[in-house]
Design a protein around this motif. Structure first.
Motif, PDB file in Angstrom:
ATOM      1  N   ASN A   1       1.303  -1.672  -0.077  1.00  0.00           N
ATOM      2  CA  ASN A   1       0.206   0.116   0.296  1.00  0.00           C
ATOM      3  C   ASN A   1       1.090   1.350  -0.269  1.00  0.00           C
ATOM      4  OD1 ASN A   1      -2.444  -1.455  -0.193  1.00  0.00           O
ATOM      5  ND2 ASN A   1      -2.447  -1.329   1.791  1.00  0.00           N
ATOM      6  N   GLU A   2       1.684   0.794   0.877  1.00  0.00           N
ATOM      7  CA  GLU A   2       2.984   2.184   0.674  1.00  0.00           C
ATOM      8  C   GLU A   2       3.588   2.027  -0.544  1.00  0.00           C
ATOM      9  OE1 GLU A   2       4.083   4.508   3.036  1.00  0.00           O
ATOM     10  OE2 GLU A   2       1.288   3.799   3.889  1.00  0.00           O
TER      11      GLU A   2
ATOM     12  N   ARG B   1       1.167   6.484  -6.818  1.00  0.00           N
ATOM     13  CA  ARG B   1       0.545   8.223  -6.995  1.00  0.00           C
ATOM     14  C   ARG B   1       1.081   9.254  -6.378  1.00  0.00           C
ATOM     15  NH1 ARG B   1      -3.962   4.721  -3.567  1.00  0.00           N
ATOM     16  NH2 ARG B   1      -4.705   2.850  -5.096  1.00  0.00           N
ATOM     17  N   LYS B   2       1.841   9.448  -5.506  1.00  0.00           N
ATOM     18  CA  LYS B   2       1.193  10.442  -4.944  1.00  0.00           C
ATOM     19  C   LYS B   2       4.425  10.787  -5.485  1.00  0.00           C
ATOM     20  CE  LYS B   2      -0.684  10.457  -1.765  1.00  0.00           C
ATOM     21  NZ  LYS B   2      -2.238   9.614  -1.356  1.00  0.00           N
ATOM     22  N   PRO B   3       4.560  10.576  -5.610  1.00  0.00           N
ATOM     23  CA  PRO B   3       6.126  10.483  -5.889  1.00  0.00           C
ATOM     24  C   PRO B   3       6.358  11.810  -4.554  1.00  0.00           C
ATOM     25  CG  PRO B   3       5.732  10.155  -8.171  1.00  0.00           C
ATOM     26  CD  PRO B   3       3.748  10.641  -7.243  1.00  0.00           C
ATOM     27  N   GLU B   4       5.974  12.659  -5.073  1.00  0.00           N
ATOM     28  CA  GLU B   4       6.210  13.922  -3.905  1.00  0.00           C
ATOM     29  C   GLU B   4       6.439  13.653  -2.388  1.00  0.00           C
ATOM     30  OE1 GLU B   4       1.761  14.791  -5.271  1.00  0.00           O
ATOM     31  OE2 GLU B   4       3.780  13.678  -6.221  1.00  0.00           O
TER      32      GLU B   4
ATOM     33  N   ALA C   1      11.899  -3.900 -16.016  1.00  0.00           N
ATOM     34  CA  ALA C   1      11.097  -5.636 -16.760  1.00  0.00           C
ATOM     35  C   ALA C   1       9.685  -4.922 -15.676  1.00  0.00           C
ATOM     36  CB  ALA C   1      11.731  -6.297 -16.447  1.00  0.00           C
ATOM     37  N   MET C   2       9.973  -4.531 -14.665  1.00  0.00           N
ATOM     38  CA  MET C   2       8.311  -5.096 -14.030  1.00  0.00           C
ATOM     39  C   MET C   2       7.509  -3.965 -13.978  1.00  0.00           C
ATOM     40  SD  MET C   2       8.749  -7.763 -10.817  1.00  0.00           S
ATOM     41  CE  MET C   2       7.862  -6.893  -9.580  1.00  0.00           C
ATOM     42  N   LEU C   3       8.287  -2.688 -14.345  1.00  0.00           N
ATOM     43  CA  LEU C   3       6.989  -1.849 -14.617  1.00  0.00           C
ATOM     44  C   LEU C   3       6.383  -1.311 -15.162  1.00  0.00           C
ATOM     45  CD1 LEU C   3       9.725   1.449 -14.050  1.00  0.00           C
ATOM     46  CD2 LEU C   3       7.722   0.611 -12.433  1.00  0.00           C
ATOM     47  N   GLU C   4       6.339  -3.055 -16.424  1.00  0.00           N
ATOM     48  CA  GLU C   4       5.108  -2.936 -17.350  1.00  0.00           C
ATOM     49  C   GLU C   4       4.107  -3.439 -17.180  1.00  0.00           C
ATOM     50  OE1 GLU C   4       7.541  -5.208 -20.773  1.00  0.00           O
ATOM     51  OE2 GLU C   4       9.079  -4.123 -20.936  1.00  0.00           O
ATOM     52  N   LEU C   5       4.041  -3.848 -15.892  1.00  0.00           N
ATOM     53  CA  LEU C   5       3.319  -4.986 -14.843  1.00  0.00           C
ATOM     54  C   LEU C   5       2.613  -3.688 -14.597  1.00  0.00           C
ATOM     55  CD1 LEU C   5       5.215  -8.577 -13.763  1.00  0.00           C
ATOM     56  CD2 LEU C   5       3.604  -7.783 -15.917  1.00  0.00           C
ATOM     57  N   PRO C   6       1.334  -4.196 -13.894  1.00  0.00           N
ATOM     58  CA  PRO C   6      -0.231  -3.358 -13.728  1.00  0.00           C
ATOM     59  C   PRO C   6       1.013  -3.521 -11.764  1.00  0.00           C
ATOM     60  CG  PRO C   6      -1.526  -4.832 -14.602  1.00  0.00           C
ATOM     61  CD  PRO C   6       0.478  -5.271 -14.623  1.00  0.00           C
ATOM     62  N   LEU C   7       0.069  -3.078 -11.126  1.00  0.00           N
ATOM     63  CA  LEU C   7       0.944  -2.638  -9.368  1.00  0.00           C
ATOM     64  C   LEU C   7       0.879  -4.305  -8.751  1.00  0.00           C
ATOM     65  CD1 LEU C   7       0.647   0.809  -8.773  1.00  0.00           C
ATOM     66  CD2 LEU C   7       2.924  -0.547  -9.186  1.00  0.00           C
TER      67      LEU C   7
END
Length: 191
Positions: free
Chosen positions: A80-81, A87-90, A127-133
């Motif tokens: 979740n974190e 969602r909110k990198p800032e 590579a994993m960035l291509e997958l949904p979270l």
């Protein structure tokens, strides 16, 4: 294993020492997980800190479903974190800057191992960035945390029967990108 269950029971009952023992037991694993998901040392420490803060604040509400359910609960909070970070990198641009030398030359051997595998994690992360979270989380729990389908189901709320399907689908998408990790598939339920 027995000690961990004892710590969980005592922490639920409000024992701060037991909570500290759980923190010590899981800190490196949560840090490594956070790092694999973010590939940023500072953000990994921030995610880890926030995860354990939430564990401390919510441990009394934790209900044990089976013996390894604490790990599943803990990694659900960590995930979740991670999702919040994406969602909110800032929100995660922390004002506390880690001393690079302190982290690099820590006495803690697992910190060293964490940094040694930086390049490998970077490749996997890209590579994993291509997958949904959701799929990133499942792949990480299975291959790195060595959780069973049952444990992953408890952690994610996804039916156990669907975990294998999601893992197969994720691996098919990643197959040509994660050659260094192919040997991992021969060790688990997927082979």
């Amino acid at each position: 294993e027995y000690m961990e269950e004892e710590y969980v029971d005592k922490a639920i009952a409000g024992d701060q020492h037991a909570l500290g023992a759980l923190y010590d037991l899981y800190f490196d694993r949560v840090l490594a997980y956070s790092y694999r998901r973010s590939i940023d040392k500072q953000i990994a420490y921030d995610i880890t800190a926030n995860t354990f803060l939430k564990v401390a604040n919510n441990i009394r509400k934790f209900k044990k479903a089976h013996n390894n359910s604490f790990a599943g609960w803990l990694f659900r909070i960590a995930n979740n974190e991670v999702v919040d970070y994406y969602r909110k990198p800032e929100k995660y641009s922390s004002s506390i800057l880690l001393d690079e030398e302190l982290v690099g030359e820590s006495d803690n051997p697992s910190d060293g191992e964490l940094l040694d595998t930086l390049e490998l994690y970077k490749q996997l992360h890209d590579a994993m960035l291509e997958l949904p979270l959701k799929e990133q989380h499942i792949v990480d729990l299975y291959y790195f945390e060595r959780m069973s389908y049952k444990e992953i189901a408890a952690s994610t709320g996804i039916k156990e029967v669907n975990i294998g399907v999601l893992l197969h689908r994720s691996l098919a998408k990643l197959k040509n990108k994660i050659e260094p990790f192919v040997e991992l598939t021969s060790q688990g339920e997927l082979s």
